[in-house]
Design a protein around this motif. Structure first.
Motif, mmCIF file in Angstrom:
data_model
loop_
_atom_site.group_PDB
_atom_site.id
_atom_site.type_symbol
_atom_site.label_atom_id
_atom_site.label_comp_id
_atom_site.label_asym_id
_atom_site.label_seq_id
_atom_site.Cartn_x
_atom_site.Cartn_y
_atom_site.Cartn_z
ATOM 1 N N PHE A 401 0.829 -1.203 0.000
ATOM 2 C CA PHE A 401 0.000 0.000 0.000
ATOM 3 C C PHE A 401 0.861 1.250 0.000
ATOM 4 O O PHE A 401 1.855 1.348 0.718
ATOM 5 N N THR A 402 0.477 2.211 -0.819
ATOM 6 C CA THR A 402 1.002 3.574 -0.726
ATOM 7 C C THR A 402 -0.189 4.503 -0.949
ATOM 8 O O THR A 402 -1.222 4.095 -1.496
ATOM 9 N N TRP A 403 -0.055 5.742 -0.560
ATOM 10 C CA TRP A 403 -1.142 6.695 -0.763
ATOM 11 C C TRP A 403 -1.301 7.065 -2.229
ATOM 12 O O TRP A 403 -2.259 7.752 -2.597
ATOM 13 N N ASP A 415 10.183 -7.031 6.735
ATOM 14 C CA ASP A 415 10.307 -5.615 6.395
ATOM 15 C C ASP A 415 8.952 -5.003 6.055
ATOM 16 O O ASP A 415 8.711 -3.827 6.332
ATOM 17 N N SER A 416 8.077 -5.795 5.462
ATOM 18 C CA SER A 416 6.747 -5.261 5.130
ATOM 19 C C SER A 416 5.965 -4.954 6.407
ATOM 20 O O SER A 416 5.198 -3.988 6.450
ATOM 21 N N ILE A 417 6.153 -5.758 7.443
ATOM 22 C CA ILE A 417 5.493 -5.484 8.721
ATOM 23 C C ILE A 417 5.967 -4.150 9.289
ATOM 24 O O ILE A 417 5.173 -3.313 9.711
ATOM 25 N N VAL A 418 7.294 -3.934 9.270
ATOM 26 C CA VAL A 418 7.850 -2.679 9.766
ATOM 27 C C VAL A 418 7.345 -1.513 8.917
ATOM 28 O O VAL A 418 6.980 -0.452 9.449
ATOM 29 N N TYR A 419 7.289 -1.719 7.613
ATOM 30 C CA TYR A 419 6.807 -0.671 6.705
ATOM 31 C C TYR A 419 5.374 -0.275 7.056
ATOM 32 O O TYR A 419 5.055 0.916 7.168
ATOM 33 N N GLY A 444 -10.704 2.713 8.742
ATOM 34 C CA GLY A 444 -9.266 2.690 8.513
ATOM 35 C C GLY A 444 -8.952 3.319 7.175
ATOM 36 O O GLY A 444 -9.823 3.897 6.519
ATOM 37 N N ILE A 445 -7.697 3.189 6.738
ATOM 38 C CA ILE A 445 -7.272 3.894 5.523
ATOM 39 C C ILE A 445 -7.370 3.023 4.279
ATOM 40 O O ILE A 445 -7.464 3.562 3.175
ATOM 41 N N ASP A 446 -7.375 1.703 4.408
ATOM 42 C CA ASP A 446 -7.487 0.827 3.239
ATOM 43 C C ASP A 446 -7.777 -0.589 3.735
ATOM 44 O O ASP A 446 -6.907 -1.222 4.338
ATOM 45 N N TYR A 447 -8.992 -1.074 3.459
ATOM 46 C CA TYR A 447 -9.403 -2.346 4.056
ATOM 47 C C TYR A 447 -8.583 -3.528 3.537
ATOM 48 O O TYR A 447 -8.336 -4.480 4.269
ATOM 49 N N LYS A 448 -8.132 -3.472 2.295
ATOM 50 C CA LYS A 448 -7.377 -4.592 1.740
ATOM 51 C C LYS A 448 -6.097 -4.840 2.522
ATOM 52 O O LYS A 448 -5.712 -5.988 2.767
ATOM 53 N N HIS A 449 -5.444 -3.767 2.946
ATOM 54 C CA HIS A 449 -4.136 -3.897 3.607
ATOM 55 C C HIS A 449 -4.200 -3.740 5.130
ATOM 56 O O HIS A 449 -3.305 -4.209 5.829
ATOM 57 N N PHE A 450 -5.236 -3.075 5.630
ATOM 58 C CA PHE A 450 -5.359 -2.841 7.073
ATOM 59 C C PHE A 450 -6.800 -3.160 7.478
ATOM 60 O O PHE A 450 -7.690 -2.333 7.304
#
Length: 780
Positions: A401-403, A415-419, A444-450
């Protein structure tokens, strides 16, 4: 002569034998065909649909989630199918279907005799001659056989004929058209014409143009082959064939045909999935609600409704316009604020965590690994824990995910967890205080990723947004008013008071004290020592009791420290509690479903508002006036002014809100800037916003960026700007209703004559500027 006559007799006898044989064979053939049809009808070759099944064919119909303003928010389905009626179909779609699939549809009775004979004599080379009714029969009751066995295929065709004739007797031609279009699989998770129109063209069937209708009709022959997304050239050619058929049948003119054929193929592919679209977090919350509801509300026969197949219609209180504005507000502000967060983390070797050591960081990451889908799947496969842990350090292709949208990259799962721990999250809910109707829900900001819902699922420390509960208790139990003075100075609650183990000495956030101040000024400036003194007078139990009456379900420790917000509460509970103040002291439980119907429109459930009186309307109005002070000159003042204010106000430049109407609200900031809150109210809408990282150890370094006025308040401001800009919403910009003959003094200007120096200390009532520095929207 005799020989000739004998020969003729023998020839005649032979002809008669052949003739008798022919008629016997013909009769046997006819009898065989009759028996085939009879056996098929009797179910010898497999069950045939009963009268009831013809009346109510079994099909998987999606449950539809409908907004308060009539828009489809989403669906629960195994097959993404929502039926439409014939009246909802454009005439050119019907014309295209008949012209292409069954030219004599209006004149035959289920079987096209002419087409069937043509198919027989051409051995199928001129087409299969399946009528729309036959295709419907195949779709509804046995589907495509896929068998190479000719006898089996013949039997299936016979069954189609029989069912088609029965369907023609059971339904009108128009009903068969609609029924057929509702059963077709258009691939790409589009079952039925309504889903197809929405997915390929982002519109309802009624709004399809002629050429768009031709594209979808063209897909019927082979949905994958003529899919406009994956095979645009084939789809366009097939579309043009459909348009030619329409012209041949007189449904469009030759000139219109050429005009439509000359148009380039255009689609607006809008996939419908559980993780895409508006209100994704709300839809998931609703799914859990419906799973419980169907268990508690069985069908008349005792069986349970299937939310994926039974075509329920859930009419929600969510307003699609407000939902859209809420999601846009979250994205606009957090995408901006996230840049600053990433910038501040540069050089932090323990990013995004602050003030914790490596061991504590490892615990957070290990916990996230064990809660991940990767860990769950590998564990289910019987993998050893050591191997699972190693897999988190192997680089893997993934879309992150990015904005600015998903980005394909190569990264280790660790690393993806930390990101992802870097990302600021948000919970936001908007509700009508009188009805309890929830109008917007952003979990939340994006259901697919969070997928963690920060509205109802996640309780976070509320900071100073808790203070109005303390003030309300004091006004109620001590007979105080917003205009009463209270001393703001160093304060210590002794050990043993209300069971505390150590002396408690709270300090104001800016480290300043103002002497004798009104309660209105104290709340506007969020003075901790004043709130602590009030808590000392009323005690934690009284405040907790009020919170329970206000619908707060979280565990609240009986500690004086709760006065400053050391308690975790959900966004939904906070919004409902504040709504009680706006609703003249009447608590209304948040309501998100208006009614539920079955697929035939029969009402199965209608919700009713659950209310209770919590406080006198005078007290509720007094709290509203206290909260208005926050936006008149406290930390919420930046909602109002883009230039110099009048007397008693300060200059606030760079803020894009400039609201002039009455607004009651409160910011909240927790220790270490881990949680930022703002709850804002106008007479007919209460909206709460929380912003913070998933883990409390990840946060801004300074209060300038980490406070509620920076993290959460701008989202409320953007949202309300959009709501006020939409005149179809009727969001109030009027005063809060004032009780007649109010018994609590709320007009503090009436005490202005007494605001003189007493005992060497200036009394403060004018609402001075916030003591903290807050960046504008344009600093990031």
């Amino acid at each position: 002569m005799e020989k000739i006559e004998d020969s003729k007799k023998k020839e005649l006898s032979t002809n008669r034998k052949f003739l008798r044989l022919f008629w016997k064979l013909f009769g046997a053939g006819v009898a065989f065909v009759i028996l085939i049809f009879a056996f098929a009808n009797w179910g010898i070759f497999g069950a045939m649909p009963s009268f009831d099944e013809l009346e109510n064919p079994e099909s998987s119909v999606a449950t539809e989630i409908i907004s308060a303003d009539g828009k489809t928010l989403g669906k629960f389905y195994l097959e993404n199918r929502v039926p439409v009626k014939y009246e909802e179909l454009p005439q050119h779609l019907v014309d295209a279907l008949i012209a292409t699939e069954d030219e004599r549809f209006r004149s035959h009775s289920g079987i096209d005799a002419r087409g069937t004979m043509r198919a027989i004599f051409s051995a199928g080379s001129s087409g299969g001659a399946s009528t729309i009714s036959q295709q419907l029969a195949k779709n509804l009751f046995h589907g495509s056989s896929g068998s190479s066995n000719k006898l089996f295929r013949v039997i299936q065709k016979v069954k189609e004929w029989i069912i088609a004739v029965k369907l023609e007797r059971q339904y009108t031609k128009n009903e068969i058209i609609a029924y057929y279009l509702n059963t077709v699989d258009f691939v790409s998770n589009a079952y039925g014409i309504r889903s197809a129109a929405n997915i390929y063209f982002n519109k309802e069937p009624k709004k399809l143009t002629v050429e768009e209708a031709a594209v979808l009709v063209g897909m019927l022959q082979a949905p994958s082959r003529y899919n406009p997304r994956f095979n645009p050239d084939r789809a366009e050619n097939r579309r043009n064939i459909v348009l030619a058929q329409m012209a041949k049948n007189g449904k469009i003119t030759e000139a219109e045909k050429e005009k439509y054929q000359a148009k380039p193929l255009k689609i607006n592919y809008t996939p419908e999935t559980h993780t895409k679209g508006y209100a994704t977090y709300f839809r998931e919350y609703l799914r859990d609600y419906m799973r419980k509801w169907v268990k508690e509300n069985p069908k008349k026969d005792g069986s349970t409704y299937d939310i994926y197949r039974d075509g329920l219609r859930i009419y929600t209180t969510i307003d699609s316009r407000m939902q859209e504005y809420a999601e846009e507000a979250v994205e606009m502000h957090l995408a901006n604020l996230q840049k600053e967060f990433f910038k501040q983390q540069k050089g932090n070797k323990n990013a995004p965590f602050i003030q914790i050591n490596q061991a504590e960081t490892k615990k957070i990451i290990d916990r996230a690994m064990r809660n991940s889908e990767r860990w769950r799947q590998m564990s289910a496969q019987g993998k050893e824990e050591e191997d699972i842990i190693k897999s988190f350090d192997v680089k893997t292709k993934m879309a992150i995910f990015t904005w600015k949208g998903e980005k394909d990259t190569l990264m280790t799962p660790r690393d993806s967890i930390v990101y992802y721990k870097h990302f600021l999250q948000s919970g936001m809910m908007s509700m009508e205080p009188v009805t309890g109707n929830v109008k917007a829900w952003v979990g939340g900001i994006d259901y697919k990723h969070f997928q963690y819902d920060h509205v109802a699922q996640g309780a976070r420390q509320v900071g100073s947004t808790f203070k109005p509960f303390v003030y309300a208790t004091a006004i109620d139990q001590l007979g105080m008013s917003p205009c009463d003075y209270i001393y703001d100075g160093p304060f210590t609650m002794p050990k043993g008071r209300y069971g505390i183990q150590q002396p408690w000495s709270p300090k104001n956030s800016a480290g300043k004290y103002y002497g004798s101040v009104t309660m209105k000024y104290a709340l506007a400036q969020s003075l901790n020592t004043v709130t602590a003194r009030l808590m000392d007078r009323v005690g934690p139990k009284a405040v907790i009791d009020l919170c329970r009456d206000l619908g707060v379900k979280s565990d609240i420790p009986a500690s004086p420290a709760i006065a400053l917000g050391a308690v975790e509460i959900t966004v939904s509970d906070m919004v409902a509690a504040y709504s009680t103040f706006a609703n003249q002291g009447v608590y209304v439980k948040p309501r998100f479903v208006n009614k539920i119907t079955d697929k035939n429109g029969v009402v199965l459930f209608e919700s009713r508002a659950e209310t209770r009186d919590v406080m006198n309307k005078d007290i509720a109005y007094a709290i509203v006036k206290l909260l208005e002070g926050v936006t008149e000159g406290g930390s919420g003042g930046r909602l109002r002014y883009t230039g110099s204010g009048g007397a008693g106000y300060h200059t606030m430049t760079g803020y894009p809100y400039a609201f002039k109407n009455p607004i009651a609200g409160k910011t909240g900031t927790t220790q270490n800037n881990s949680d930022g809150w703002f709850i804002g109210m106008v007479p007919n809408l209460v909206t709460g916003v929380w912003v913070g990282n998933e883990d409390r150890a990840a946060h801004f370094k300074s209060t300038v960026y980490g406070q509620g006025a920076t993290m959460a308040l701008p989202i409320w401001g953007i949202f309300m700007k959009k709501c006020y800009g939409d005149k179809t919403l009727y969001v109030s910009d009027e005063d809060f209703e004032r009780p007649a003959n109010i018994s609590v003094l709320v007009d503090c200007w009436k005490r202005a004559a007494n605001d003189s120096v007493i005992g060497g200390s200036s009394k403060r009532d004018s609402l001075a500027p916030p003591t903290e520095t807050v960046p504008t929207e344009f600093d990031f």
